[in-house]
Design a protein around this motif. Sequence first.
Motif, PDB file in Angstrom:
ATOM      1  N   LEU A 159      10.490  -3.530  -1.606  1.00 44.01           N
ATOM      2  CA  LEU A 159       9.307  -2.781  -2.362  1.00 44.01           C
ATOM      3  C   LEU A 159      10.060  -1.573  -3.121  1.00 44.01           C
ATOM      4  CD1 LEU A 159       6.366  -2.246  -0.107  1.00 44.01           C
ATOM      5  CD2 LEU A 159       6.156  -3.515  -2.185  1.00 44.01           C
ATOM      6  N   SER A 160       9.714  -1.811  -4.565  1.00 45.09           N
ATOM      7  CA  SER A 160      10.396  -0.743  -5.360  1.00 45.09           C
ATOM      8  C   SER A 160       9.208  -0.211  -6.346  1.00 45.09           C
ATOM      9  CB  SER A 160      11.384  -1.310  -6.189  1.00 45.09           C
ATOM     10  OG  SER A 160      10.645  -2.267  -7.230  1.00 45.09           O
ATOM     11  N   GLY A 161       8.066  -0.939  -6.575  1.00 43.37           N
ATOM     12  CA  GLY A 161       7.088  -0.447  -7.573  1.00 43.37           C
ATOM     13  C   GLY A 161       7.816  -0.564  -8.951  1.00 43.37           C
ATOM     14  N   ASN A 162       8.750  -1.094  -9.140  1.00 36.32           N
ATOM     15  CA  ASN A 162       9.395  -1.284 -10.686  1.00 36.32           C
ATOM     16  C   ASN A 162       8.469  -1.613 -11.697  1.00 36.32           C
ATOM     17  OD1 ASN A 162      11.826  -0.037  -9.725  1.00 36.32           O
ATOM     18  ND2 ASN A 162      12.860  -2.004  -9.570  1.00 36.32           N
ATOM     19  N   ASP A 163       7.811  -2.728 -11.423  1.00 37.74           N
ATOM     20  CA  ASP A 163       6.983  -3.048 -12.567  1.00 37.74           C
ATOM     21  C   ASP A 163       6.069  -2.060 -13.342  1.00 37.74           C
ATOM     22  OD1 ASP A 163       8.403  -5.430 -11.435  1.00 37.74           O
ATOM     23  OD2 ASP A 163       7.125  -6.510 -12.926  1.00 37.74           O
ATOM     24  N   LEU A 164       5.187  -1.426 -12.003  1.00 34.55           N
ATOM     25  CA  LEU A 164       4.163  -0.380 -12.639  1.00 34.55           C
ATOM     26  C   LEU A 164       4.722   0.749 -12.655  1.00 34.55           C
ATOM     27  CD1 LEU A 164       1.178  -0.106 -12.528  1.00 34.55           C
ATOM     28  CD2 LEU A 164       1.288   0.480 -10.049  1.00 34.55           C
ATOM     29  N   ARG A 165       5.870   1.038 -12.168  1.00 29.86           N
ATOM     30  CA  ARG A 165       6.285   2.429 -12.171  1.00 29.86           C
ATOM     31  C   ARG A 165       7.060   2.497 -13.920  1.00 29.86           C
ATOM     32  NH1 ARG A 165       7.372   6.377  -8.671  1.00 29.86           N
ATOM     33  NH2 ARG A 165       7.154   5.607  -6.415  1.00 29.86           N
ATOM     34  N   ASN A 166       7.483   1.449 -14.429  1.00 28.24           N
ATOM     35  CA  ASN A 166       8.047   1.340 -15.656  1.00 28.24           C
ATOM     36  C   ASN A 166       6.784   1.217 -16.610  1.00 28.24           C
ATOM     37  OD1 ASN A 166      10.689   0.882 -15.040  1.00 28.24           O
ATOM     38  ND2 ASN A 166      10.633  -1.252 -14.939  1.00 28.24           N
ATOM     39  N   ALA A 167       5.917   0.727 -16.336  1.00 27.44           N
ATOM     40  CA  ALA A 167       4.512   0.571 -17.211  1.00 27.44           C
ATOM     41  C   ALA A 167       3.835   2.253 -17.466  1.00 27.44           C
ATOM     42  CB  ALA A 167       3.633  -0.297 -16.856  1.00 27.44           C
ATOM     43  N   ILE A 168       3.844   2.646 -16.085  1.00 22.87           N
ATOM     44  CA  ILE A 168       3.364   4.081 -16.178  1.00 22.87           C
ATOM     45  C   ILE A 168       4.447   5.027 -17.060  1.00 22.87           C
ATOM     46  CG2 ILE A 168       2.889   6.200 -14.625  1.00 22.87           C
ATOM     47  CD1 ILE A 168       1.962   4.228 -12.680  1.00 22.87           C
ATOM     48  N   LEU A 227       0.797  -1.160  -0.187  1.00 23.72           N
ATOM     49  CA  LEU A 227      -0.103  -0.097   0.006  1.00 23.72           C
ATOM     50  C   LEU A 227       0.890   1.360  -0.086  1.00 23.72           C
ATOM     51  CD1 LEU A 227      -2.839   0.939  -0.126  1.00 23.72           C
ATOM     52  CD2 LEU A 227      -2.764   0.997   2.352  1.00 23.72           C
ATOM     53  N   ASP A 228       1.688   1.158   0.753  1.00 23.45           N
ATOM     54  CA  ASP A 228       2.583   2.654   0.811  1.00 23.45           C
ATOM     55  C   ASP A 228       3.273   2.905  -0.400  1.00 23.45           C
ATOM     56  OD1 ASP A 228       1.928   3.254   3.553  1.00 23.45           O
ATOM     57  OD2 ASP A 228       3.976   2.495   4.371  1.00 23.45           O
ATOM     58  N   GLU A 229       3.877   1.943  -1.036  1.00 25.05           N
ATOM     59  CA  GLU A 229       4.605   2.166  -2.348  1.00 25.05           C
ATOM     60  C   GLU A 229       3.356   2.369  -3.435  1.00 25.05           C
ATOM     61  OE1 GLU A 229       7.255   2.622  -5.168  1.00 25.05           O
ATOM     62  OE2 GLU A 229       7.594   2.702  -2.947  1.00 25.05           O
ATOM     63  N   ALA A 230       1.999   1.759  -3.458  1.00 17.29           N
ATOM     64  CA  ALA A 230       1.205   2.123  -4.463  1.00 17.29           C
ATOM     65  C   ALA A 230       0.751   3.376  -4.075  1.00 17.29           C
ATOM     66  CB  ALA A 230      -0.094   1.131  -4.376  1.00 17.29           C
ATOM     67  N   LEU A 231       0.534   4.007  -3.015  1.00 14.09           N
ATOM     68  CA  LEU A 231       0.298   5.432  -2.776  1.00 14.09           C
ATOM     69  C   LEU A 231       1.323   6.194  -3.196  1.00 14.09           C
ATOM     70  CD1 LEU A 231      -1.388   5.239   0.771  1.00 14.09           C
ATOM     71  CD2 LEU A 231      -2.500   5.474  -1.330  1.00 14.09           C
ATOM     72  N   LYS A 232       2.579   6.033  -3.099  1.00 17.94           N
ATOM     73  CA  LYS A 232       3.610   6.925  -3.484  1.00 17.94           C
ATOM     74  C   LYS A 232       3.659   7.098  -5.130  1.00 17.94           C
ATOM     75  CE  LYS A 232       6.988   5.763   0.098  1.00 17.94           C
ATOM     76  NZ  LYS A 232       8.135   4.904   0.306  1.00 17.94           N
ATOM     77  N   ILE A 233       3.109   6.015  -5.693  1.00 14.84           N
ATOM     78  CA  ILE A 233       3.363   5.947  -6.998  1.00 14.84           C
ATOM     79  C   ILE A 233       2.063   6.833  -7.531  1.00 14.84           C
ATOM     80  CG2 ILE A 233       2.489   4.447  -9.091  1.00 14.84           C
ATOM     81  CD1 ILE A 233       4.225   2.082  -7.703  1.00 14.84           C
ATOM     82  N   ALA A 234       0.997   6.625  -7.060  1.00 15.56           N
ATOM     83  CA  ALA A 234      -0.109   7.432  -7.356  1.00 15.56           C
ATOM     84  C   ALA A 234       0.117   8.999  -7.153  1.00 15.56           C
ATOM     85  CB  ALA A 234      -1.410   7.180  -6.447  1.00 15.56           C
ATOM     86  N   ASP A 243       3.122  10.247  -7.165  1.00 15.57           N
ATOM     87  CA  ASP A 243       4.091  10.658  -8.023  1.00 15.57           C
ATOM     88  C   ASP A 243       3.610  11.068  -9.568  1.00 15.57           C
ATOM     89  OD1 ASP A 243       6.196  10.466  -5.969  1.00 15.57           O
ATOM     90  OD2 ASP A 243       6.999   8.473  -6.961  1.00 15.57           O
ATOM     91  N   TYR A 244       2.540  10.249  -9.705  1.00 16.49           N
ATOM     92  CA  TYR A 244       2.164  10.388 -11.340  1.00 16.49           C
ATOM     93  C   TYR A 244       0.860  11.140 -11.519  1.00 16.49           C
ATOM     94  CZ  TYR A 244       6.040   7.116 -12.706  1.00 16.49           C
ATOM     95  OH  TYR A 244       7.095   6.547 -12.918  1.00 16.49           O
ATOM     96  N   ARG A 245       0.033  11.378 -10.621  1.00 21.11           N
ATOM     97  CA  ARG A 245      -1.224  12.047 -10.686  1.00 21.11           C
ATOM     98  C   ARG A 245      -0.757  13.452 -11.586  1.00 21.11           C
ATOM     99  NH1 ARG A 245      -5.006  11.513  -5.756  1.00 21.11           N
ATOM    100  NH2 ARG A 245      -3.142  11.889  -4.812  1.00 21.11           N
ATOM    101  N   VAL A 246       0.014  13.948 -10.902  1.00 24.20           N
ATOM    102  CA  VAL A 246       0.363  15.217 -11.719  1.00 24.20           C
ATOM    103  C   VAL A 246       0.923  15.327 -13.049  1.00 24.20           C
ATOM    104  CG1 VAL A 246       1.089  16.437  -9.352  1.00 24.20           C
ATOM    105  CG2 VAL A 246       2.617  15.479 -10.744  1.00 24.20           C
ATOM    106  N   GLN A 247       1.256  14.029 -13.356  1.00 24.80           N
ATOM    107  CA  GLN A 247       1.663  13.926 -14.798  1.00 24.80           C
ATOM    108  C   GLN A 247       0.375  13.376 -15.679  1.00 24.80           C
ATOM    109  OE1 GLN A 247       5.727  12.180 -15.127  1.00 24.80           O
ATOM    110  NE2 GLN A 247       5.758  12.417 -13.026  1.00 24.80           N
ATOM    111  N   GLY A 248      -0.805  13.270 -15.104  1.00 26.65           N
ATOM    112  CA  GLY A 248      -1.816  12.908 -16.006  1.00 26.65           C
ATOM    113  C   GLY A 248      -2.362  11.591 -15.867  1.00 26.65           C
TER     114      GLY A 248
END
Length: 188
Positions: A151-160, A56-63, A65-70
């Motif tokens: 935790l890194s979120g790498n797979d999801l971050r790379n996709a985004i 959850l913490d990493e998923a929230l960081k990803i959200a 980090d990227y919401r401002v980018q659309g």
Amino acid sequence: MSNTPSNMLPLGTSAPDFRLKDTNSNYNYSYSDLKGSKATLVMFICNHCPFVHHVLDEALKIANDYRVQGLGVMAISSNDIEKYPQDSPELMTEFAFKNKINFPYLYDESQEVARAFDAACTPDFYLFDAQDKLFYRGQLDDSRPGNNIPLSGNDLRNAIDAVIYNRTMATQQKPSLGCNIKWKTQLI
């Protein structure tokens, strides 16, 4: 703990539309209301799953980090609350507040939305492009409770990054792994 993998909906599938109640605001939202200008992330989560708690913490960081980018972001809980009352909408509101989930946390009471996405587990991640076509589905990264991989979120971050910045994406995508969605008993 259950170890249920994602079903891996075919890439290119159109985003299912829906209208669900947001337990954070009590408003009803459709996919179209919440989609991002460049991409949309739909997460199937629930309050009690240890796999969700782990990421959850990493998923929230990803959200964040990227919401401002659309990136549009939403989470959906589809569990049967008769058998799993800890996933009730009232407790979803508390869970969101406690964990600082500041995007819609939607309740799928009929479970029709989970079925439309072919969701199987929590957490389950779906990333759609600006044309609402499935670009990525699967895991956040290789970390699981107890496997000692950070935790890194790498797979999801790379996709985004690939969808937002028009980069190529590896076709090999790993399924998420987590607790199965708690389906209601079907009477035939």
